[in-house]
Design an enzyme around this catalytic site. Sequence first.
Site, mmCIF file in Angstrom:
data_model
loop_
_atom_site.group_PDB
_atom_site.id
_atom_site.type_symbol
_atom_site.label_atom_id
_atom_site.label_comp_id
_atom_site.label_asym_id
_atom_site.label_seq_id
_atom_site.Cartn_x
_atom_site.Cartn_y
_atom_site.Cartn_z
ATOM 1 N N ASP A 1 0.377 -1.718 -14.166
ATOM 2 C CA ASP A 1 -1.469 -0.841 -14.593
ATOM 3 C C ASP A 1 -0.501 0.421 -13.966
ATOM 4 O OD1 ASP A 1 -2.092 -3.141 -16.022
ATOM 5 O OD2 ASP A 1 -3.885 -1.830 -16.186
ATOM 6 N N ASP B 1 0.533 -0.756 -0.112
ATOM 7 C CA ASP B 1 -0.219 0.425 0.060
ATOM 8 C C ASP B 1 0.751 1.239 -0.023
ATOM 9 O OD1 ASP B 1 1.380 -0.945 2.435
ATOM 10 O OD2 ASP B 1 -1.218 -0.551 3.161
HETATM 11 C C1 IPM Z 1 -2.619 -8.760 -17.564
HETATM 12 C C2 IPM Z 1 -3.902 -9.350 -17.086
HETATM 13 C C3 IPM Z 1 -3.721 -10.810 -17.163
HETATM 14 C C4 IPM Z 1 -3.014 -10.813 -15.242
HETATM 15 C C5 IPM Z 1 -5.079 -11.155 -17.013
HETATM 16 C C6 IPM Z 1 -6.338 -10.023 -18.256
HETATM 17 C C7 IPM Z 1 -5.451 -12.658 -16.733
HETATM 18 O O1 IPM Z 1 -4.338 -8.441 -16.426
HETATM 19 O O2 IPM Z 1 -1.559 -9.469 -18.366
HETATM 20 O O3 IPM Z 1 -1.612 -8.253 -16.332
HETATM 21 O O4 IPM Z 1 -3.706 -10.786 -14.911
HETATM 22 O O5 IPM Z 1 -2.061 -11.326 -15.686
HETATM 23 MN MN MN Z 2 -3.114 -6.907 -15.765
#
Ligand code: IPM
Ligand code: MN
Length: 331
Positions: free
Chosen positions: A231, A203
């Site tokens: 992300d 966190d």
């Molecule tokens: C990623 C995606 C995948 C994951 C999903 C689509 C299963 O989010 O490659 O980051 O969680 O690994």
């Molecule tokens: Mn992902």
Amino acid sequence: MSKQPYRVAVIGGDDIGPEVTAAAQKVLEATGVAFDFSHFDAGDACLARTGRALPQETLEGALAAQGVLFGAAGASAAQVILRLRAELGTFVNVRPSKAYQGVACLHPRTDLMIMRENTECLYAGIEATLTPDVVTATRLITAQASERIARFAFEHARDHGNQKVTAVHKNNVLIKTDGLFLKMCRQVASEFPGVPYEEALVDSVAMRMVMKPEQFQVMVTTNLFGDILSDLAAGLIGGLGLCPSANLGPKHALFEPVHGSAPDIAGQGKANPTAAILCAAMLLGHLGEDKTAARVEAAVEACLAAGEVTTDLGGQLSTEQAAQAVIARLG
Ligand code: IPM
Ligand code: MN
Ligand code: NAD
């Protein structure tokens, strides 16, 4: 005698997946390195047509190739990509995020690499229904997988000028699972006295990444935290269209953008192919074509710096035009 062409399997998948892998393939073809591409089906459309999101033929094609370029799948993505990662034995997902000159972003000094454990954690698929109102998911962590990913992260850090390794965890709550993960990280850390090592709660890491991402170089973490933080890292540098990843194992390698199939922009020629093209550069590096990998990266960087980019980055180019711009700068 000329070299045998490299055998590469291309699995475009759904929505923008095939659009960005086609762009990456064009860039590879323009490098002058010889490739033998074979194309395989997977994903939602494949499931609808054949009853399988990942047909056996695709799996065999991926296993037979020297490298796999994957685009993205839609709703069936987990069935496709998690199975591919498992069947190919790729134990680490390497996810670099680097800020580029010319790309507006939150943090121009970001240059970090997330080493995401790729085989276990909450991704182990161990879910159960205890009663209709009570369900569970098991977080599987093993010493073996933790040690393997830690070693990979430390070797990378050592080989890149003794960069700092940050082990990201939630050991204050996940006492046993992240306790074991950290135990293995510490054990490996002790073998690399030249590599600075820190441990940090996930966190607070999320906050620190947003405030001061230049604090991080090599981050090593479990599967789900790595998914989320990668992300976040993409957001720091200007978006998902920029972030490639490499799934690596002892025998196989699969390269895929961090982004998904982006159904909201599919079929419009708008997808940013940069992540997929950087995947192609990572594939070249994996094949030992380091000079060509560097040429592709330099061409991508030059395009980004010159604003020869797709609309998500404020440019005017289509996916195809953005790929052509990279090709024009390959030299
Ligand atoms: C990623 C995606 C995948 C994951 C999903 C689509 C299963 O989010 O490659 O980051 O969680 O690994
Ligand atoms: Mn992902
Ligand atoms: P997403 O990454 O597909 O899209 C998130 C946002 O980023 C969207 O607004 C999209 O337009 C934008 N975006 C993503 N890639 C882009 C690119 N190359 N160029 C320009 N803009 C881009 O995530 P999501 O919307 O949460 O998921 C959509 C689908 O993708 C879901 O069905 C999900 O399961 C799947 N998914 C697949 C993979 C994979 O196959 N590896 C990974 C993540 C998500």
